[in-house]
Design an enzyme around this catalytic site. Structure first.
Site, PDB file in Angstrom:
ATOM      1  N   ASP A 172    -123.021 -23.296 -35.675  1.00  0.00           N
ATOM      2  CA  ASP A 172    -123.584 -23.989 -36.822  1.00  0.00           C
ATOM      3  C   ASP A 172    -124.126 -22.981 -37.831  1.00  0.00           C
ATOM      4  OD1 ASP A 172    -124.552 -26.568 -37.957  1.00  0.00           O
ATOM      5  OD2 ASP A 172    -126.513 -25.646 -37.672  1.00  0.00           O
ATOM      6  N   HIS A 231    -125.519 -18.364 -42.541  1.00  0.00           N
ATOM      7  CA  HIS A 231    -126.932 -18.295 -42.935  1.00  0.00           C
ATOM      8  C   HIS A 231    -127.797 -17.511 -41.957  1.00  0.00           C
ATOM      9  CE1 HIS A 231    -126.098 -20.909 -46.211  1.00  0.00           C
ATOM     10  NE2 HIS A 231    -125.704 -21.895 -45.437  1.00  0.00           N
ATOM     11  N   GLU A 267    -118.843 -22.435 -38.528  1.00  0.00           N
ATOM     12  CA  GLU A 267    -118.992 -23.247 -39.739  1.00  0.00           C
ATOM     13  C   GLU A 267    -119.420 -22.334 -40.883  1.00  0.00           C
ATOM     14  OE1 GLU A 267    -121.666 -26.970 -41.441  1.00  0.00           O
ATOM     15  OE2 GLU A 267    -122.589 -25.424 -40.215  1.00  0.00           O
TER      16      GLU A 267
END
Ligand SMILES: [Ca+2]
Ligand SMILES: [Ca+2]
Length: 536
Positions: A247, A251, A284
């Site tokens: 996920d 980031h 992702e």
């Protein structure tokens, strides 16, 4: 190289090429072909091999409830493995199953356990065993960009700044200019406006990319990194999953440190391979191809968001446009970064409006979207319920509604944790009833997955876009070793005639068709919303 779809083939041969013989003769021929090819199929392994096969994304909460508490669970999911095997999927991606206070469970409070609503670690091990027995691999969501703010690590870090867990998170003083600057950066979602969040009664702010309930973990901390590796090894070695869906992979570090993000996943993969040599990782990275590509150095598979958008646009406009050309361009670009990359294609996932809603409930278009997904290159992912035409538009709860297995009174599995607004018995025919209808969207999915699973060209083959001068028809060649297929999709609601150029006339055997088409030498008439696959 003709391996399956023999019934379609036999039928097609007699319809399309006007074989002059009686019905009885046709039946005998069809049976003979079927018998011969069934034997062949039994002796051969499927062409596809995971992770190149189809992977099915499950939101456990909504899939199948085994104990009637309204919440889907692991035992329920285990009871549906036969269904998934029959559908032809070779992999399952589970949305988060760790303890978490939210219904979606993307804010984890314990990385080493299963949410009690879903069951126990023992239930999960049983599920893995039964999935593996059916040749189905299992990938779980690993949510390590952030923990939940209720995680004991974070609670301890807030309570005691001298705690060893303090360094697991990212902190700043409220007067630090970066917190002022960062606080003004706007993201698309209002929740994301502030990336720095104040601890009540303290001068400290913590970094949370998504929102205050999801404090980012600090990957500059060697201890935190080791902890994340330990979590990964636990699920791979001690529990037995086959890999992870990662996920928010872009980031891990803030946006101004992309190289650090790329490198982290190289390090992570190396660590995971010590636990499981063939670990599968799919990331992702929700961005354009040029942002996605550098992640392939560490992540062997990445989701191809562009392709889902492009397919949706093509089926909605009933215009093949440059869908195939663009898909090839992206793939060629990715190949320059990693020739062995796994292109994780899909229509929509748990963060997007469901495909059936994106095509405004038009079953023909939803079927065409699936036909494109399963015949174009990539390793397709599908979202639970897509195969029965479930609908859903944001907010998120409504794109994650309960699966409809059967009519209410007969459905011993349906979750009730949310009142569905989009997918109800009024809008979606239950799976059990669709199974009995050969024209259902469920059987359409099954048929296309089977077609793909039994073709190396469709699984691994190169892509050659074709321009036949008909915008309504998406046409391309898929080729692998000595198998070469000409794929034609009529995206429109009208019959369309295409003229095959001389170099394609050799494709005169029908491998597959889902509606009757007719052919006279170079001229091919395609039924509305139909697919035909030809071979030499
Ligand atoms: Ca339950
Ligand atoms: Ca982060």
């Amino acid at each position: 190289m003709r391996k399956t779809k023999f019934l379609h083939f036999a039928l097609a041969a007699s319809i399309a090429f006007g074989t002059a013989c009686s019905t009885a003769e046709k039946t005998n021929q069809a049976e003979a072909v079927a018998t011969a090819q069934q034997t062949q199929v039994a002796e051969q392994e499927k062409a596809s091999k995971w992770p190149r096969g189809v992977t099915y994304e499950i939101f456990v909460q909504s899939f199948c409830d085994s104990n009637d508490d309204g919440i889907g669970d692991i035992k329920g999911m285990t009871s549906k493995l036969d269904y998934l095997q029959d559908l032809g999927v070779e992999g399952i991606w589970l949305m988060p199953i760790n303890p978490s206070p939210s219904y979606h469970k993307y804010n984890v409070t314990d990385y080493y356990d299963i949410h009690p609503d879903y069951g126990t670690l023992e239930d999960f091990k049983q599920f893995l065993e039964e999935a593996h027995e059916r040749g189905i691999h299992v990938v779980m969501d690993l949510v390590v960009n952030h923990s939940g703010s209720d995680h004991p690590w974070f609670q301890e870090a807030v309570r005691n700044p001298d705690s060893p867990y303090r360094d697991y998170y990212v902190w700043a003083h409220k007067d630090d200019p970066q917190t002022q600057k960062e606080g003004k950066i706007l993201a698309g979602d209002s929740d994301n406006v502030n990336r720095w969040h104040q601890v009540p009664g303290s001068d400290s702010l913590y970094y949370g990319y998504f929102y205050g309930g999801m404090p980012d973990l600090n990957f500059d901390s060697p201890e935190l990194r080791e902890e994340v590796y330990k979590i990964g090894r636990f699920w791979l070695s001690e529990v037995g999953v086959d890999g992870f869906r990662l996920d928010a992979a872009r980031h891990i570090f803030p946006d101004d440190r992309p190289e650090d993000n790329h490198q982290f996943w190289v390090d992570f993969r190396n660590e995971m391979r010590k636990a499981k040599e063939d670990v599968y990782l799919v990331g992702e990275v929700w961005a354009e191809a040029d942002v996605v590509a550098p992640y392939m150095k560490g992540l062997p598979a990445l989701f191809n968001f562009d392709m889902g958008y492009a397919i949706t646009e093509a089926v909605n406009k009933e215009d093949a446009g440059v869908l195939v050309e663009n898909h090839k361009k992206i793939r060629d670009f990715y190949k320059t970064v990693n020739p062995d990359f796994v292109d994780a294609t899909f229509l929509t996932n748990h963060d997007q409006n469901r495909i059936m809603s994106e095509v405004n409930g038009d079953v023909n278009k939803a079927k065409m979207a699936a036909a494109l997904l399963f015949t174009l290159p990539g390793s397709p992912y599908m979202y639970y319920g897509e195969e029965i035409g479930m609908r859903g538009k944001k907010p998120d709860e409504l794109i994650r509604e309960p699966f409809i297995w059967d009519n209410k009174e007969a459905d011993d599995c349906r979750a009730t944790w949310v009142v569905p607004q989009y997918s109800t018995e009024q809008t979606v025919t239950p799976a059990a009833i669709q199974m009995e209808n050969e024209n259902s969207i469920l059987n359409h999915y099954k048929t296309f997955i089977e077609l793909r699973n039994n073709s190396k060209a469709l699984t691994y083959g190169e892509l050659e876009p074709l321009n036949l001068g008909t915008q309504e028809v998406s046409a391309f060649i898929r080729q692998y070793e000595d198998e070469s297929l000409l794929v034609l999709h009529n995206l429109s609601g009208q019959e369309v005639t295409v003229n095959l150029p001389d170099n394609l006339t050799a494709y005169d055997d029908v491998r597959f068709q889902n509606k009757a088409q007719t052919r006279e030498t170079n001229m091919l008439r395609l039924a509305p919303y139909s697919t035909v696959v030809l071979e030499e």
